[in-house]
Design a protein around this motif. Structure first.
Motif, PDB file in Angstrom:
ATOM      1  N   ALA A 110       0.820  -1.217   0.000  1.00 52.26           N
ATOM      2  CA  ALA A 110       0.000   0.000   0.000  1.00 52.26           C
ATOM      3  C   ALA A 110       0.850   1.260   0.000  1.00 52.26           C
ATOM      4  O   ALA A 110       0.426   2.299  -0.518  1.00 52.26           O
ATOM      5  CB  ALA A 110      -0.934  -0.001   1.209  1.00 52.26           C
ATOM      6  N   PHE A 111       2.049   1.166   0.567  1.00 49.89           N
ATOM      7  CA  PHE A 111       2.891   2.358   0.698  1.00 49.89           C
ATOM      8  C   PHE A 111       4.270   2.100   0.087  1.00 49.89           C
ATOM      9  O   PHE A 111       5.304   2.373   0.697  1.00 49.89           O
ATOM     10  CB  PHE A 111       3.028   2.750   2.170  1.00 49.89           C
ATOM     11  CG  PHE A 111       1.740   3.225   2.787  1.00 49.89           C
ATOM     12  CD1 PHE A 111       1.338   4.544   2.641  1.00 49.89           C
ATOM     13  CD2 PHE A 111       0.927   2.360   3.494  1.00 49.89           C
ATOM     14  CE1 PHE A 111       0.155   4.996   3.207  1.00 49.89           C
ATOM     15  CE2 PHE A 111      -0.274   2.793   4.057  1.00 49.89           C
ATOM     16  CZ  PHE A 111      -0.663   4.116   3.911  1.00 49.89           C
ATOM     17  N   SER A 112       4.261   1.587  -1.137  1.00 52.64           N
ATOM     18  CA  SER A 112       5.529   1.374  -1.828  1.00 52.64           C
ATOM     19  C   SER A 112       6.238   2.699  -2.065  1.00 52.64           C
ATOM     20  O   SER A 112       7.470   2.757  -2.151  1.00 52.64           O
ATOM     21  CB  SER A 112       5.294   0.648  -3.155  1.00 52.64           C
ATOM     22  OG  SER A 112       4.420   1.405  -3.990  1.00 52.64           O
ATOM     23  N   GLU A 113       5.467   3.754  -2.199  1.00 50.89           N
ATOM     24  CA  GLU A 113       6.032   5.099  -2.274  1.00 50.89           C
ATOM     25  C   GLU A 113       5.158   6.040  -1.452  1.00 50.89           C
ATOM     26  O   GLU A 113       3.964   5.828  -1.307  1.00 50.89           O
ATOM     27  CB  GLU A 113       6.153   5.581  -3.730  1.00 50.89           C
ATOM     28  CG  GLU A 113       4.843   5.568  -4.516  1.00 50.89           C
ATOM     29  CD  GLU A 113       3.973   6.767  -4.233  1.00 50.89           C
ATOM     30  OE1 GLU A 113       4.521   7.820  -3.812  1.00 50.89           O
ATOM     31  OE2 GLU A 113       2.743   6.664  -4.408  1.00 50.89           O
ATOM     32  N   MET A 114       5.790   7.081  -0.923  1.00 49.24           N
ATOM     33  CA  MET A 114       5.072   8.027  -0.068  1.00 49.24           C
ATOM     34  C   MET A 114       5.456   9.469  -0.388  1.00 49.24           C
ATOM     35  O   MET A 114       5.426  10.334   0.480  1.00 49.24           O
ATOM     36  CB  MET A 114       5.335   7.722   1.414  1.00 49.24           C
ATOM     37  CG  MET A 114       4.764   6.407   1.902  1.00 49.24           C
ATOM     38  SD  MET A 114       4.905   6.202   3.699  1.00 49.24           S
ATOM     39  CE  MET A 114       3.776   7.466   4.297  1.00 49.24           C
ATOM     40  N   ASP A 115       5.808   9.717  -1.652  1.00 49.58           N
ATOM     41  CA  ASP A 115       6.225  11.070  -2.020  1.00 49.58           C
ATOM     42  C   ASP A 115       5.141  12.100  -1.733  1.00 49.58           C
ATOM     43  O   ASP A 115       5.422  13.219  -1.297  1.00 49.58           O
ATOM     44  CB  ASP A 115       6.607  11.130  -3.504  1.00 49.58           C
ATOM     45  CG  ASP A 115       7.891  10.367  -3.801  1.00 49.58           C
ATOM     46  OD1 ASP A 115       8.590   9.997  -2.843  1.00 49.58           O
ATOM     47  OD2 ASP A 115       8.176  10.127  -4.990  1.00 49.58           O
ATOM     48  N   ASP A 116       3.870  11.721  -1.979  1.00 49.53           N
ATOM     49  CA  ASP A 116       2.767  12.651  -1.753  1.00 49.53           C
ATOM     50  C   ASP A 116       2.616  12.973  -0.270  1.00 49.53           C
ATOM     51  O   ASP A 116       2.414  14.129   0.121  1.00 49.53           O
ATOM     52  CB  ASP A 116       1.463  12.085  -2.322  1.00 49.53           C
ATOM     53  CG  ASP A 116       1.095  10.731  -1.709  1.00 49.53           C
ATOM     54  OD1 ASP A 116       2.024   9.950  -1.374  1.00 49.53           O
ATOM     55  OD2 ASP A 116      -0.115  10.448  -1.575  1.00 49.53           O
TER      56      ASP A 116
END
Length: 339
Positions: A110-116
């Motif tokens: 679900a949180f492979s990326e968290m740039d936002d």
């Protein structure tokens, strides 16, 4: 257009689609006017916030632990000493636990990326430093906490822990036994509001007055701080409402207010009013047939509108408003609920 006459002591049902469309069109027109008449002021605040310099630190402990082996524990302990009060044997057992493995896997998906999320948090921190320059900003660390939704965000003096296993989406099977009104708040878009609320609770003084009105305005102050710290989020997100629930409280603002006034509840110190109208709940408890149409926390919404009205009519900075007693804010707000 015919005027809708509301019978006393009645809460409106959810407004129909046509009404929402008409209101939406009207809201767009109003928004254009607001943009035109506020264009001189808003860029000034935005420019000042943009110039604020902060040391933003964001660490993914959840990922580091998920990818670690027992041999990596000494390095993790050295990097995150505050997370390792227990002996290494506890953490080794956690690494091998089947449920914990699944939890970590679901979080990584679900949180492979968290740039936002990082960008939104950094912007919020700049707003915090702008409005509260003396406040120390914490290092942000993402963790898992076995889906303990009561502690999804923990803010200490120097550390902010965000438990990502509490934001996997309302339909996730981990939340099958979680009350639905709580599960609906367990999604990615509510991370920023949860952090903003946690901070606001630190800077808004608890009221000494135990009246229902004082409690409403206390929560209204918290929501007003959230207004300033997260200007890109809409009102529904600040209350953890759906858009339909926000439309309901807006449409029913006047009859709700009349309900509290006619029953002399504003200055009541009955502790039962909190669970009925202020706390997170599946619905509010007016004792009417239409209770199930209402969302929880309607008292917070009304307190928010009172605080907003006060700030619109009085030339005070936000930090000057926060310690003011509820009675003064209410008297000077000249609050008139929308009809």
């Amino acid at each position: 257009m015919k005027r809708l006459n509301l019978p006393k002591n009645t809460i409106l049902p959810l407004i129909n689609v046509d009404y929402i469309i008409r209101k939406g069109t009207f809201a767009m027109i109003i928004s254009l006017f607001v943009m035109v008449f506020s264009c001189k002021e808003t860029p000034t605040v935005n420019d000042r916030v943009a110039q604020v310099q902060i040391d933003f630190q964001f660490s993914r402990f959840d990922n580091e632990f998920a990818d670690a082996s027992p041999d990596d524990l000494p390095a993790l302990r050295e990097k995150y000493p505050y997370l390792f009060p227990a002996p290494d044997s506890v953490w080794v057992a956690k690494m091998g636990d089947t449920i914990q493995k699944e939890l970590r896997s679901e979080v990584q998906k679900a949180f492979s990326e968290m740039d936002d999320v990082e960008a939104d948090l950094e912007l919020m921190f700049k707003h915090i430093k702008y409005y509260f320059p003396q406040k120390r900003l914490p290092k942000v660390i993402t963790v898992t906490n076995s889906v303990n939704y009561a502690d999804r965000v923990i803010w200490t003096d120097s550390l902010l822990f965000i438990s990502l296993d509490n934001y996997l989406g309302p339909e996730h099977h981990f939340y099958a036994r979680t009350p639905r009104y709580v599960a609906k708040t367990m999604q990615r878009r509510f991370i920023i509001p949860d952090v903003a609320q946690t901070f606001a609770q630190q800077v808004v003084p608890r009221p000494k007055n135990r009246s229902f009105l004082a409690q409403m305005i206390y929560h209204g102050k918290i929501l007003y701080v959230m207004d300033r710290l997260m200007p890109l989020q809409d009102d529904a997100e600040k209350l953890r409402y759906t858009e339909d629930e926000l439309a309901w409280v807006r449409a029913n603002e006047e009859p709700m207010w009349r309900y509290f006034v006619e029953r002399d509840l504003l200055y009541s110190t009955d502790h039962k009013l909190g669970p009925k109208f202020l706390e997170m709940a599946p619905f509010s408890k007016f004792g009417l047939e239409l209770d199930n149409d209402s969302p929880g926390q309607v008292g917070r919404y009304l307190g928010w509108q009172i605080v907003r009205g006060f700030m619109e009519r009085n030339s005070l900075e936000m930090v000057q408003m926060l310690p003011l007693p509820a009675e003064e804010i209410f008297n000077k707000a000249n609050y008139k609920p929308r009809r």
